[in-house]
Design an enzyme around this catalytic site. Structure first.
Site, PDB file in Angstrom:
ATOM      1  N   HIS A  42       0.666  -1.712   0.273  1.00 25.53           N
ATOM      2  CA  HIS A  42      -0.035   0.433  -0.048  1.00 25.53           C
ATOM      3  C   HIS A  42       1.045   1.730   0.662  1.00 25.53           C
ATOM      4  O   HIS A  42       1.787   1.668   1.410  1.00 25.53           O
ATOM      5  CB  HIS A  42      -0.790  -0.182   0.858  1.00 25.53           C
ATOM      6  CG  HIS A  42      -2.183   1.193   1.080  1.00 25.53           C
ATOM      7  ND1 HIS A  42      -3.054   1.214   2.236  1.00 25.53           N
ATOM      8  CD2 HIS A  42      -1.697   1.961   0.350  1.00 25.53           C
ATOM      9  CE1 HIS A  42      -3.567   2.464   2.095  1.00 25.53           C
ATOM     10  NE2 HIS A  42      -3.424   2.934   0.702  1.00 25.53           N
ATOM     11  N   GLU A  69      -1.780  -1.499  -3.789  1.00 21.35           N
ATOM     12  CA  GLU A  69      -2.590  -0.279  -3.108  1.00 21.35           C
ATOM     13  C   GLU A  69      -3.033   0.546  -3.538  1.00 21.35           C
ATOM     14  O   GLU A  69      -1.644   1.401  -2.804  1.00 21.35           O
ATOM     15  CB  GLU A  69      -3.447  -1.335  -1.562  1.00 21.35           C
ATOM     16  CG  GLU A  69      -3.374  -2.148  -1.505  1.00 21.35           C
ATOM     17  CD  GLU A  69      -3.763  -2.999   0.313  1.00 21.35           C
ATOM     18  OE1 GLU A  69      -3.975  -4.440  -0.274  1.00 21.35           O
ATOM     19  OE2 GLU A  69      -3.652  -2.245   0.514  1.00 21.35           O
ATOM     20  N   HIS A 186      -7.884  -8.379   5.400  1.00 19.06           N
ATOM     21  CA  HIS A 186      -7.701  -7.098   6.746  1.00 19.06           C
ATOM     22  C   HIS A 186      -8.226  -7.716   8.016  1.00 19.06           C
ATOM     23  O   HIS A 186      -8.574  -8.597   8.295  1.00 19.06           O
ATOM     24  CB  HIS A 186      -8.761  -5.809   6.182  1.00 19.06           C
ATOM     25  CG  HIS A 186      -8.161  -4.989   8.343  1.00 19.06           C
ATOM     26  ND1 HIS A 186      -7.365  -3.876   7.220  1.00 19.06           N
ATOM     27  CD2 HIS A 186      -9.135  -4.233   8.719  1.00 19.06           C
ATOM     28  CE1 HIS A 186      -7.361  -3.114   8.143  1.00 19.06           C
ATOM     29  NE2 HIS A 186      -7.950  -3.591   9.347  1.00 19.06           N
TER      30      HIS A 186
END
Length: 238
Positions: A42, A69, A186
């Site tokens: 990310h 991400e 997650h």
């Protein structure tokens, strides 16, 4: 079933001392050697862990797909087009958050997301939307022409509730009906991975923080091999 390994927190550890180690590419490569099917990072707007150079280096050296991400901003779009990862996963982002707190609102952000998704796809980059496990969000992901969805499973991973697990299963089945591949991510650990892996239409899990923590105790190879073994066994027995 595939395993994506997120190496953001390798960079977190490196950045605490502004050193060149641990090397994000080396750790990612070890994860691949031991069973990771793709690597996820990310690139946040504040660059709190992964930095631009990490993304370019991973794209250059990895033997497996890179999943980037990012927030749906012009800056990130231009970086993604230069890197040309296999996939971009569009996520929400707040500067004050410790980690991503929810899925992107595909309905509420439709007008913002649409040109970004279109530009990425025209550049030959596949697009995933990180969404809450809700049918309406899946519908809007399809309207946006996303290639995949990744379900935010943090609520289940915290609560272990049957209701949250059913939400995931229902959203995954609905995604399949709509012709979109479905991933989940997650807050996943060995236990929640084992349960989510039994959901037929979830084709991949993204795991990061837990695996990096396990790596401190047992090494990267052992942590990744254990996770891959668990999800493959659970899927086979489902």
């Amino acid at each position: 079933m595939q395993l994506g390994v997120n190496v953001d927190h390798v960079a977190t550890l490196r950045n605490l001392r502004s050193t060149a180690y641990p090397d994000v590419v080396r750790i990612a490569s070890k994860a691949v050697e031991c069973g990771a099917d793709f690597i996820t990072v990310h690139l946040r707007e504040d660059r709190r862990h992964i930095r631009d150079g990490d993304v370019f280096a991973l794209k250059k050296h990895l033997a497996v797909p890179l999943n980037l991400e990012m927030a749906a901003t012009r800056e990130m779009l231009e970086i993604a087009k230069k890197v040309a990862p296999r996939y971009v996963c569009l996520v929400p982002e707040k500067r004050e958050e410790i980690t991503t707190e929810s899925g992107v609102d595909a309905k509420g952000m439709f007008e913002i997301l649409a040109p970004v998704v279109s530009d990425l796809r025209q550049s030959g980059i596949g697009v995933t939307l990180f969404i809450e496990p809700e049918k309406e969000q899946v519908d809007y992901a399809k309207k946006l022409c996303a290639d995949k969805v990744e379900l935010h499973v943090g609520a289940y991973c915290l609560s272990k509730s049957q209701g949250e697990l059913e939400r995931i299963a229902n959203a995954a089945a609905y995604s399949h009906e709509q012709g979109m591949e479905c991933h989940a991510g997650h807050g996943i650990d060995y236990g929640t991975a084992a349960t989510i892996a039994t959901i037929r239409h979830v084709s991949a899990l993204n795991v990061g923080h837990f695996l990096i923590c396990e790596s401190l105790l047992h090494g990267v190879g052992s942590a990744v091999r254990n996770m891959k073994k668990i999800i493959l066994e659970q899927r086979h027995n489902a």
